[in-house]
Design a protein around this motif. Structure first.
Motif, PDB file in Angstrom:
ATOM      1  N   TYR A   1       0.835  -1.160  -0.588  1.00  0.00           N
ATOM      2  CA  TYR A   1       0.107   0.061  -0.237  1.00  0.00           C
ATOM      3  C   TYR A   1       0.868   0.717  -0.242  1.00  0.00           C
ATOM      4  CZ  TYR A   1      -3.132   3.528   2.656  1.00  0.00           C
ATOM      5  OH  TYR A   1      -3.912   4.567   2.450  1.00  0.00           O
ATOM      6  N   ASN A   2       1.953   1.132   0.586  1.00  0.00           N
ATOM      7  CA  ASN A   2       2.546   2.484   1.022  1.00  0.00           C
ATOM      8  C   ASN A   2       3.566   2.452  -0.020  1.00  0.00           C
ATOM      9  OD1 ASN A   2       5.583   3.627   1.964  1.00  0.00           O
ATOM     10  ND2 ASN A   2       3.531   4.181   3.244  1.00  0.00           N
TER      11      ASN A   2
ATOM     12  N   ASN B   1       2.128   3.947  -2.721  1.00  0.00           N
ATOM     13  CA  ASN B   1       0.909   5.302  -2.683  1.00  0.00           C
ATOM     14  C   ASN B   1      -0.711   5.122  -2.703  1.00  0.00           C
ATOM     15  OD1 ASN B   1       1.536   8.188  -2.148  1.00  0.00           O
ATOM     16  ND2 ASN B   1       1.397   8.762  -3.918  1.00  0.00           N
ATOM     17  N   GLY B   2      -0.469   3.904  -1.743  1.00  0.00           N
ATOM     18  CA  GLY B   2      -2.101   4.334  -1.701  1.00  0.00           C
ATOM     19  C   GLY B   2      -2.937   3.739  -2.528  1.00  0.00           C
TER      20      GLY B   2
ATOM     21  N   GLN C   1       3.330   2.836  10.800  1.00  0.00           N
ATOM     22  CA  GLN C   1       3.595   3.580  10.137  1.00  0.00           C
ATOM     23  C   GLN C   1       3.855   3.834   8.738  1.00  0.00           C
ATOM     24  OE1 GLN C   1       7.041   1.716  11.782  1.00  0.00           O
ATOM     25  NE2 GLN C   1       7.900   3.121  13.009  1.00  0.00           N
ATOM     26  N   LEU C   2       2.719   2.659   8.321  1.00  0.00           N
ATOM     27  CA  LEU C   2       2.699   2.086   6.567  1.00  0.00           C
ATOM     28  C   LEU C   2       1.920   3.033   6.367  1.00  0.00           C
ATOM     29  CD1 LEU C   2       5.390  -1.077   6.463  1.00  0.00           C
ATOM     30  CD2 LEU C   2       5.390   1.379   5.549  1.00  0.00           C
ATOM     31  N   ALA C   3       0.521   3.141   7.078  1.00  0.00           N
ATOM     32  CA  ALA C   3      -0.512   3.236   6.020  1.00  0.00           C
ATOM     33  C   ALA C   3      -1.616   3.887   7.370  1.00  0.00           C
ATOM     34  CB  ALA C   3      -1.260   2.186   5.847  1.00  0.00           C
ATOM     35  N   PRO C   4      -0.302   5.279   7.948  1.00  0.00           N
ATOM     36  CA  PRO C   4      -1.353   6.259   9.273  1.00  0.00           C
ATOM     37  C   PRO C   4      -3.064   6.362   9.417  1.00  0.00           C
ATOM     38  CG  PRO C   4       0.275   7.087   8.325  1.00  0.00           C
ATOM     39  CD  PRO C   4       0.617   5.908   7.434  1.00  0.00           C
TER      40      PRO C   4
ATOM     41  N   GLY D   1       9.263   5.472  10.356  1.00  0.00           N
ATOM     42  CA  GLY D   1       9.128   4.438   9.533  1.00  0.00           C
ATOM     43  C   GLY D   1      10.445   3.630   8.848  1.00  0.00           C
ATOM     44  N   PRO D   2       9.866   2.758   8.724  1.00  0.00           N
ATOM     45  CA  PRO D   2      11.208   1.794   7.593  1.00  0.00           C
ATOM     46  C   PRO D   2      11.164   3.367   6.616  1.00  0.00           C
ATOM     47  CG  PRO D   2       8.868   1.219   7.031  1.00  0.00           C
ATOM     48  CD  PRO D   2       8.256   1.751   8.279  1.00  0.00           C
TER      49      PRO D   2
HETATM   50  C1  LIG Z   1       4.820   5.471   3.347  1.00  0.00           C
HETATM   51  O1  LIG Z   1       5.004   5.744   5.011  1.00  0.00           O
HETATM   52  C2  LIG Z   1       5.256   6.531   5.831  1.00  0.00           C
HETATM   53  C3  LIG Z   1       6.231   6.524   6.918  1.00  0.00           C
HETATM   54  O2  LIG Z   1       7.215   5.321   6.152  1.00  0.00           O
HETATM   55  C4  LIG Z   1       4.074   8.032   5.915  1.00  0.00           C
HETATM   56  O3  LIG Z   1       4.701   8.850   6.317  1.00  0.00           O
HETATM   57  C5  LIG Z   1       3.277   8.158   4.282  1.00  0.00           C
HETATM   58  O4  LIG Z   1       1.883   8.928   4.876  1.00  0.00           O
HETATM   59  C6  LIG Z   1       3.065   6.337   3.958  1.00  0.00           C
HETATM   60  N1  LIG Z   1       2.096   6.743   2.869  1.00  0.00           N
HETATM   61  C7  LIG Z   1       1.123   6.027   2.671  1.00  0.00           C
HETATM   62  C8  LIG Z   1       0.041   6.260   1.547  1.00  0.00           C
HETATM   63  O5  LIG Z   1       0.033   5.982   4.043  1.00  0.00           O
END
Ligand SMILES: *[C@@H]1O[C@H](CO)[C@@H](O)[C@H](O)[C@H]1NC(C)=O
Ligand SMILES: *[C@@H]1O[C@H](CO)[C@@H](O)[C@H](O)[C@H]1NC(C)=O
Ligand SMILES: *[C@@H]1O[C@H](CO)[C@@H](O)[C@H](O)[C@H]1NC(C)=O
Ligand SMILES: *[C@@H]1O[C@H](CO)[C@@H](O)[C@H](O)[C@H]1NC(C)=O
Ligand SMILES: *[C@@H]1O[C@H](CO)[C@@H](O)[C@H](O)[C@H]1NC(C)=O
Length: 460
Positions: free
Chosen positions: A270-271, A274-275, A333-336, A402-403
């Protein structure tokens, strides 16, 4: 039987005459969480002997019957400590973690050390790759150039598991990754979720770290495979796996780590995308499934396949919920936007229950396995300390960076071709009585309906 580590016995002596203090924490106070986690980490390390003369670095005492722990749990413990270190900023264990990871890389730099390969499952090897990935993702000290590098180690594991030697060719289970690496082992014909989900998870993280699209494509293909085989239901229940020839008779036992590692991999995808909405749907579904299946009792972690009668847990299964808590936090962290509000309240109620039962052992603050009862259950093991450490870590992790990736400060050097040259199989010892015993235990458990036995990581 749990053997008390001598360090703990020594601590008994020191503590004699002092009042025993249960683990206490104020979950609204970050400093209090850090203090409690430091104690749990210290108590976890009392089970580790690898830094003492005569013991093997990297591993917990074992494998059974020589001790309670299989090889993979060493890798799992270093992962838990790397997350703890990154989240809480405690670098006390750095030398121990560093030495442990490098000691178990094996002659081909792929986490296949000859001592342990005879009973190697793809999932066992993957848990060490997870630790190497975490080292890269959290900016842990890089080894000097003449030593194996964290990223390249994970790539070696991934490339070996991409190889057709480890997979099924043709038929209903086509391209499935086998549970076991070698055909002489029980489980070579078991095409299970954990092996494939580990591979998926590593692929998603390599895609995130390197930006190389090949990893994204293999991760997508693997998710589709697990889904096509019916191991993920329409309600996002995650089942254990099925056997060759056709992968049709699915063992529907559910384990928290299977669902959690798929969910975490989906969060990475997902990250990375970019969603992307497909990944959003999968991530959201897996996240809801986890809350429904593994936190059904008032938001406290509960492993239904072993805590609900007639389930039986072994030391492997007892450690799953620790990974689940950490991977949930890492996914936040990856999809807050998607996960923070969904997960945080549950992580908090669960952690509170986990801490509450840490009143055992010689120091009066060791943790047991059962979190929903509110009372210490008399058990002692590294897994149980790891669980509470993971839960405490999960409460702070969403607040720290995050990572890393190789574009955002990650410094680990990769080798996209790692592991590719090494495809020959080592010569295998004939099946030992140990293997036979494993096979019959498995048969007995299947016959008596305790199908959760399939989740054992290493039966030998
Ligand atoms: C992807 O992860 C980063 C933190 O590592 C975060 O800041 C960013 O919002 C995330 N992207 C999405 C689409 O949630
Ligand atoms: C393999 O086993 C031998 C004998 O116990 C031990 O000395 C050595 O350190 C072990 N190596 C690894 C990588 O576990
Ligand atoms: C990141 O990794 C990719 C793929 O391996 C590589 O092409 C690129 O040069 C790396 N970037 C940096 C900054 O190291
Ligand atoms: C989102 O990801 C899915 C699965 O990988 C892919 O089929 C789809 O084309 C992607 N959508 C967009 C808009 O990129
Ligand atoms: C991307 O990964 C693939 C598969 O390991 C590899 O063959 C390729 O060289 C990598 N590309 C880059 C730019 O690193």
């Amino acid at each position: 039987m749990v053997r008390l580590p001598t360090t703990l016995l020594a601590a008994c002596g020191l503590l004699a005459g002092r009042a025993l203090a249960a683990l206490e924490v104020n979950l609204d106070d970050k400093e209090s969480i850090k203090k409690a986690a430091a104690l749990v980490a210290e108590d976890l390390l009392t089970f580790y002997r690898g830094d003492e003369p005569g013991w093997v670095p990297g591993i917990l005492p074992g494998p059974p019957p020589d001790g309670d722990y299989y090889w993979w749990q060493g890798g799992a413990m270093w992962g838990a400590l790397l997350d703890y270190r990154h989240t809480m900023g405690d670098t006390k264990f750095d030398d121990t973690i560093y030495e442990a990871l490098l000691f178990q890389v094996g002659p081909n730099n792929d986490f296949m050390p000859p001592n342990w390969t005879a009973s190697m499952g793809n999932d066992d090897q993957a848990f060490w790759a997870y630790a190497a990935l975490l080292a890269a993702e959290t900016g842990f000290r890089d080894p000097p150039a003449d030593q194996p590098q964290w990223l390249a180690l994970a790539q070696a594991v991934f490339n070996e598991q991409t190889h057709i030697d480890r997979r099924v060719e043709g038929g209903e289970c086509d391209w499935g990754l086998r549970w076991q690496v070698y055909r002489t082992n029980n489980g070579f014909d078991y095409i299970n979720t954990v092996a494939n989900a580990c591979y998926f998870n590593i692929g998603a993280r390599l895609a995130h770290y390197t930006g190389n699209n090949t990893y994204s494509e293999l991760a997508e293909r693997t998710y589709q495979l697990i889904d096509r085989l019916g191991y993920i239901s329409d309600q996002y229940d995650v089942y254990d796996g099925a056997h060759l020839p056709d992968c049709k008779e699915i063992n529907k036992a559910q384990f928290s780590y299977n669902a959690a590692m798929l969910m975490q991999g989906a969060a990475f995808m997902y990250n990375v995308t970019n969603g992307n909405s497909t990944w959003e749907t999968r991530l959201d579904g897996l996240a809801d499934g986890i809350l429904r299946v593994f936190f059904a009792q008032d938001g406290v972690a509960f492993e239904p396949s072993c805590e609900r009668p007639p389930g039986v847990c072994n030391a492997d299964m007892e450690s799953y919920r620790g990974y689940m808590h950490r991977w949930m936090a890492n996914s936040i962290q990856l999809a807050p936007k998607l996960l923070y509000n969904k997960f945080m309240p549950t992580l908090k109620t669960s952690t509170a229950a986990g801490v509450k039962q840490c009143t055992g052992g010689a120091n009066g603050r060791m943790c047991g396995f059962h979190w929903t009862t509110g009372k210490y259950d008399g058990l002692l093991s590294a897994s149980l300390q790891m669980n509470v450490l993971g839960a405490l870590t999960s409460l702070i992790m969403p607040e720290v960076p995050g990572p890393l990736t190789n574009k955002t400060g990650g410094t680990s050097k990769g080798d996209p071709d790692a592991g590719l040259e090494k495809t020959e199989m080592p010569t295998l010892a004939p099946i030992t009585t140990g293997d036979k015993a494993g096979a019959s235990i498995l048969t007995i458990l299947i016959v008596t309906g305790a199908l959760s036995a399939f989740a054992w990581m290493s039966l030998d």
